[in-house]
Design an enzyme around this catalytic site. Structure first.
Site, PDB file in Angstrom:
ATOM      1  N   LYS A 117      37.702  47.414  60.679  1.00 25.46           N
ATOM      2  CA  LYS A 117      37.741  46.324  59.696  1.00 25.46           C
ATOM      3  C   LYS A 117      39.145  45.729  59.704  1.00 25.46           C
ATOM      4  O   LYS A 117      40.069  46.266  59.109  1.00 25.46           O
ATOM      5  CB  LYS A 117      37.399  46.807  58.278  1.00 25.46           C
ATOM      6  N   PRO A 118      39.306  44.594  60.415  1.00 22.32           N
ATOM      7  CA  PRO A 118      40.619  43.950  60.408  1.00 22.32           C
ATOM      8  C   PRO A 118      40.818  43.214  59.093  1.00 22.32           C
ATOM      9  O   PRO A 118      39.863  43.004  58.349  1.00 22.32           O
ATOM     10  CB  PRO A 118      40.522  42.952  61.569  1.00 22.32           C
ATOM     11  N   SER A 119      42.031  42.800  58.841  1.00 25.66           N
ATOM     12  CA  SER A 119      42.276  41.994  57.650  1.00 25.66           C
ATOM     13  C   SER A 119      41.531  40.668  57.760  1.00 25.66           C
ATOM     14  O   SER A 119      41.456  40.070  58.835  1.00 25.66           O
ATOM     15  CB  SER A 119      43.775  41.720  57.517  1.00 25.66           C
ATOM     16  N   GLU A 121      48.766  55.099  57.200  1.00 30.49           N
ATOM     17  CA  GLU A 121      50.072  54.509  57.535  1.00 30.49           C
ATOM     18  C   GLU A 121      50.340  53.477  56.450  1.00 30.49           C
ATOM     19  O   GLU A 121      49.776  52.382  56.490  1.00 30.49           O
ATOM     20  CB  GLU A 121      50.024  53.835  58.916  1.00 30.49           C
ATOM     21  N   ARG A 152      62.507  41.028  61.716  1.00 26.89           N
ATOM     22  CA  ARG A 152      61.347  41.002  62.608  1.00 26.89           C
ATOM     23  C   ARG A 152      60.130  40.543  61.808  1.00 26.89           C
ATOM     24  O   ARG A 152      59.940  40.973  60.669  1.00 26.89           O
ATOM     25  CB  ARG A 152      61.155  42.420  63.137  1.00 26.89           C
ATOM     26  N   SER A 210      59.918  51.344  67.297  1.00 20.47           N
ATOM     27  CA  SER A 210      58.501  51.564  67.599  1.00 20.47           C
ATOM     28  C   SER A 210      58.257  51.662  69.101  1.00 20.47           C
ATOM     29  O   SER A 210      58.701  50.799  69.859  1.00 20.47           O
ATOM     30  CB  SER A 210      57.659  50.415  67.043  1.00 20.47           C
TER      31      SER A 210
HETATM   32  P1  NAP Z   1      46.408  45.845  52.246  1.00 21.71           P
HETATM   33  O1  NAP Z   1      46.228  44.805  51.242  1.00 21.71           O
HETATM   34  O2  NAP Z   1      46.393  47.259  51.815  1.00 21.71           O
HETATM   35  O3  NAP Z   1      45.259  45.598  53.327  1.00 21.71           O
HETATM   36  C1  NAP Z   1      45.132  46.407  54.479  1.00 21.71           C
HETATM   37  C2  NAP Z   1      43.685  46.419  54.900  1.00 21.71           C
HETATM   38  O4  NAP Z   1      42.916  47.055  53.882  1.00 21.71           O
HETATM   39  C3  NAP Z   1      43.087  45.032  55.060  1.00 21.71           C
HETATM   40  O5  NAP Z   1      42.154  45.058  56.120  1.00 21.71           O
HETATM   41  C4  NAP Z   1      42.382  44.818  53.747  1.00 21.71           C
HETATM   42  O6  NAP Z   1      41.324  43.892  53.822  1.00 21.71           O
HETATM   43  C5  NAP Z   1      41.851  46.210  53.497  1.00 21.71           C
HETATM   44  N1  NAP Z   1      41.473  46.506  52.130  1.00 21.71           N
HETATM   45  C6  NAP Z   1      41.970  45.996  50.979  1.00 21.71           C
HETATM   46  N2  NAP Z   1      41.347  46.573  49.926  1.00 21.71           N
HETATM   47  C7  NAP Z   1      40.451  47.464  50.423  1.00 21.71           C
HETATM   48  C8  NAP Z   1      39.505  48.365  49.851  1.00 21.71           C
HETATM   49  N3  NAP Z   1      39.360  48.488  48.534  1.00 21.71           N
HETATM   50  N4  NAP Z   1      38.746  49.121  50.673  1.00 21.71           N
HETATM   51  C9  NAP Z   1      38.887  49.021  52.003  1.00 21.71           C
HETATM   52  N5  NAP Z   1      39.763  48.195  52.619  1.00 21.71           N
HETATM   53  C10 NAP Z   1      40.542  47.429  51.831  1.00 21.71           C
HETATM   54  O7  NAP Z   1      47.731  45.649  53.078  1.00 21.71           O
HETATM   55  P2  NAP Z   1      48.248  44.327  53.793  1.00 21.71           P
HETATM   56  O8  NAP Z   1      48.804  43.423  52.770  1.00 21.71           O
HETATM   57  O9  NAP Z   1      47.199  43.790  54.717  1.00 21.71           O
HETATM   58  O10 NAP Z   1      49.410  44.913  54.728  1.00 21.71           O
HETATM   59  C11 NAP Z   1      50.713  45.065  54.288  1.00 21.71           C
HETATM   60  C12 NAP Z   1      50.962  46.523  53.952  1.00 21.71           C
HETATM   61  O11 NAP Z   1      50.691  47.332  55.087  1.00 21.71           O
HETATM   62  C13 NAP Z   1      52.418  46.780  53.614  1.00 21.71           C
HETATM   63  O12 NAP Z   1      52.492  47.645  52.513  1.00 21.71           O
HETATM   64  C14 NAP Z   1      52.946  47.467  54.867  1.00 21.71           C
HETATM   65  O13 NAP Z   1      54.067  48.278  54.641  1.00 21.71           O
HETATM   66  C15 NAP Z   1      51.762  48.237  55.307  1.00 21.71           C
HETATM   67  N6  NAP Z   1      51.862  48.571  56.733  1.00 21.71           N
HETATM   68  C16 NAP Z   1      52.109  49.868  57.057  1.00 21.71           C
HETATM   69  C17 NAP Z   1      52.249  50.215  58.392  1.00 21.71           C
HETATM   70  C18 NAP Z   1      52.540  51.636  58.796  1.00 21.71           C
HETATM   71  O14 NAP Z   1      52.437  51.934  59.980  1.00 21.71           O
HETATM   72  N7  NAP Z   1      52.903  52.524  57.882  1.00 21.71           N
HETATM   73  C19 NAP Z   1      52.141  49.237  59.388  1.00 21.71           C
HETATM   74  C20 NAP Z   1      51.881  47.926  59.009  1.00 21.71           C
HETATM   75  C21 NAP Z   1      51.737  47.608  57.662  1.00 21.71           C
HETATM   76  P3  NAP Z   1      41.530  42.318  53.564  1.00 21.71           P
HETATM   77  O15 NAP Z   1      42.836  41.921  54.193  1.00 21.71           O
HETATM   78  O16 NAP Z   1      40.365  41.728  54.237  1.00 21.71           O
HETATM   79  O17 NAP Z   1      41.555  42.157  52.085  1.00 21.71           O
END
Ligand code: NAP
Length: 534
Positions: free
Chosen positions: A228-230, A303, A331, A494
């Site tokens: 499931k991508p964003s 992650e 970045r 990375s």
């Molecule tokens: P996010 O809002 O948590 O979303 C991540 C994914 O989860 C998206 O595909 C989103 O779908 C989905 N999602 C949201 N609510 C969900 C639910 N209730 N059940 C299942 N899936 C759900 O995060 P983001 O804003 O996309 O990404 C930014 C965050 O990712 C930051 O906090 C960043 O630090 C973190 N990140 C961490 C790493 C690592 O390796 N530690 C790497 C990259 C990013 P939708 O987008 O379709 O709503």
């Protein structure tokens, strides 16, 4: 399907009708906002045309090897963050489609897991070759839907592909053990077997690499996946899935669904056939998934968000420290989980460092990710800009000073000026949470002990950086930092060969490296008894 579903004519701004290649003309004067938007629109058309001709512009979900619409016909719009224009409509799916994707993955698991490791390896290698062969187009697609500069986007494709290559090789090295038995007529074996169907949920900031870092090892181990991508960046995921089919990875082994995040997440969590959830994204959503996985006792790897400290000691080489800080802070316009979120600078070098950083940041060009000289693209959406504004306002109200930038860029949309602020304190919002934008907040410290205390004063524990020329200090501080990754005199850490992941509330498990395989394997102990019998 391809271009048929490109949003020509639907949505706020459209891609227009021109489909000829467009080249940007470098100018010393930045274009006005109106000209800028027009340039991007033409670029978008050109990218779409190229992708369409190579079959990579997929706008339907992939279930059981078939490209599918949502069952109720609903769609979501994918926007270009640089212009707001709608670049495609993709299906808006939910629980029913996810259940079918899980069933397909479960069926495919029965045969994929039984292939020899050598055969799985060959197909993964083919997938890697195809991703590399389409590096340019995939990079353009990332720039189009995510906004990062093209060079960085192509870099992400190479980085993303490297996980497929690495795990194609690791597939052949899933060794078990033979353990000396305490009893003479017994033998003890340890087998490693694939966990089964994997639900992989990924964020928008690395539309390709966050997928391959999961799917590469999962497939290598013999698992099958539902991705499931964003909803903000599904097109790159779909293009990668198309290439997996072309590589001979069988229908059902890789499925992609998108739409209602919580409905899809709930279906993955509820299914007893899904044996593993791997998630990259925010800590808040990660916690929900971890709790939800308890119902069926799934394996979980997470992650999550970071709050990376970047410590600059008085004895640092200033040029190395500036180069490293720029790399880790700016970045993807500050939108990575390992971006420096707090730049903690010793008092003796503080002013010199602040000025040198400002000078370097001032030279960074903001704009269209397709332009060669641009290093700072737009933020992903309006909410991201508002978050940056809120954090900056909070910091200013508590005494921080803006040395450079500090407002929306004149290009409009979601462009934000690369910013440096000083006099930042630990209690400010910007020190407590990820800003996820192009603001470099500088905190001041006196002693090594104080720097370590400030750095560890957070629930996050993903990446940390330190800049020093003192070898003993580099060891001492690295060991004292409560982080999963430490960069010493280096801002880019990375790589597919090293274990990536966090401690504390930044997550569980590791991705990349030989450790990345463990996340998709179960250990089975087999006891062979009565050895002397018939
Ligand atoms: P996010 O809002 O948590 O979303 C991540 C994914 O989860 C998206 O595909 C989103 O779908 C989905 N999602 C949201 N609510 C969900 C639910 N209730 N059940 C299942 N899936 C759900 O995060 P983001 O804003 O996309 O990404 C930014 C965050 O990712 C930051 O906090 C960043 O630090 C973190 N990140 C961490 C790493 C690592 O390796 N530690 C790497 C990259 C990013 P939708 O987008 O379709 O709503």
């Amino acid at each position: 399907m391809g271009l048929a579903r490109m949003a020509l004519g639907s949505g706020t701004r459209t891609l227009g009708l021109l489909c000829r290649p467009f080249r940007f003309v470098a100018s010393r004067h930045p274009p006005t906002a109106a000209v800028f938007v027009r340039q991007i629109s033409m670029e978008a058309q050109s990218v779409a045309a190229r992708l369409n001709s190579s079959g990579l512009l997929r706008t339907q979900a992939l279930i059981g090897g078939k490209w599918r619409d949502s069952y109720d016909g609903k769609t979501i719009k994918v926007h270009n963050p640089a212009t707001g224009e709608v670049i495609a409509n993709v299906p808006c799916m939910g629980g029913r489609e996810t259940d079918d994707a899980i069933a397909s993955a479960y069926n495919a698991f029965q045969s994929w897991s039984k292939l020899t490791a050598a055969e799985r390896s060959k197909r993964l290698r083919k997938w890697y070759d195809l991703i590399v062969a389409h590096k340019e187009e995939l990079g353009q697609l990332i720039t189009l839907e995510q906004g990062k500069p093209l060079k960085e986007a192509i870099g992400e494709v190479s980085y993303g592909a490297s996980f497929i290559e690495f795990f194609a090789e690791e597939a052949k090295r899933v060794y078990g053990d033979i353990i000396p038995s305490p009893l003479a007529d017994r033998r003890i074996f340890v087998l490693k077997q694939p966990v089964g169907v994997v639900g992989a949920i990924t964020p928008w900031n690395f539309p390709l690499a966050m997928i391959t870092r999961k799917v590469g090892p999962a497939l290598a181990c013999g698992c099958t996946v539902v991705i499931k991508p964003s909803e903000l960046t599904p097109l790159t995921a779909l293009a990668a899935a198309e290439l997996s089919l072309q590589a001979g990875i069988p229908p059902g082994a890789v499925n992609v669904v998108m739409g209602h995040a919580s409905a899809i997440g709930d279906a993955l969590l509820a299914s007893p056939q899904v044996r593993k959830i791997t998630f990259t994204g925010s800590t808040a959503v990660g916690k929900k998934l971890m709790a939800g996985a308890a119902g069926t006792v799934k394996k979980v790897s997470l992650e999550l968000g970071g709050n990376a400290p970047c410590i600059i000691f008085d004895d640092a080489d200033l040029d190395v420290a500036i180069k490293g800080t720029l790399a880790t802070k700016f970045r993807n316009s500050g939108q990575t989980c390992v971006c420096a979120n707090r730049i903690i600078v010793q008092e003796g070098i503080y002013d010199k460092f602040a000025n040198a950083l400002s000078n370097a940041v001032q030279r960074m060009q903001v704009g269209n990710g397709f332009h060669e000289d641009v290093s700072q693209g737009p933020l992903i959406n309006e909410a991201a800009v508002q978050k940056v504004e809120t954090f900056l306002q909070d910091a200013k109200s508590k005494g921080a000073k803006v040395l450079l930038g500090g407002k929306r860029h004149s290009l409009g949309m979601t462009f934000y000026e690369p910013t440096v602020i000083t006099d930042v304190k630990s209690e400010m919002l910007i020190s407590r949470e990820e800003v996820f934008g192009p603001i470099a907040p500088l905190l001041r410290f006196k002693t090594e002990e104080e720097a370590i205390h400030i750095a560890n004063d957070t629930n996050a524990g993903l990446a940390a950086y330190l800049f020093t020329t003192n070898m003993q200090r580099s060891w001492r501080v690295s060991e004292a930092l409560e982080y999963g990754i430490v960069g010493i005199n280096e801002g880019l850490i990375s790589t597919e060969v090293a274990p990536f992941g966090g401690v504390k509330q930044s997550g569980l498990g590791r991705e990349g490296s030989k450790y990345g395989m463990d996340e998709y394997l179960e250990i089975k102990y087999v006891c062979l008894g009565n050895l002397s019998g018939n």
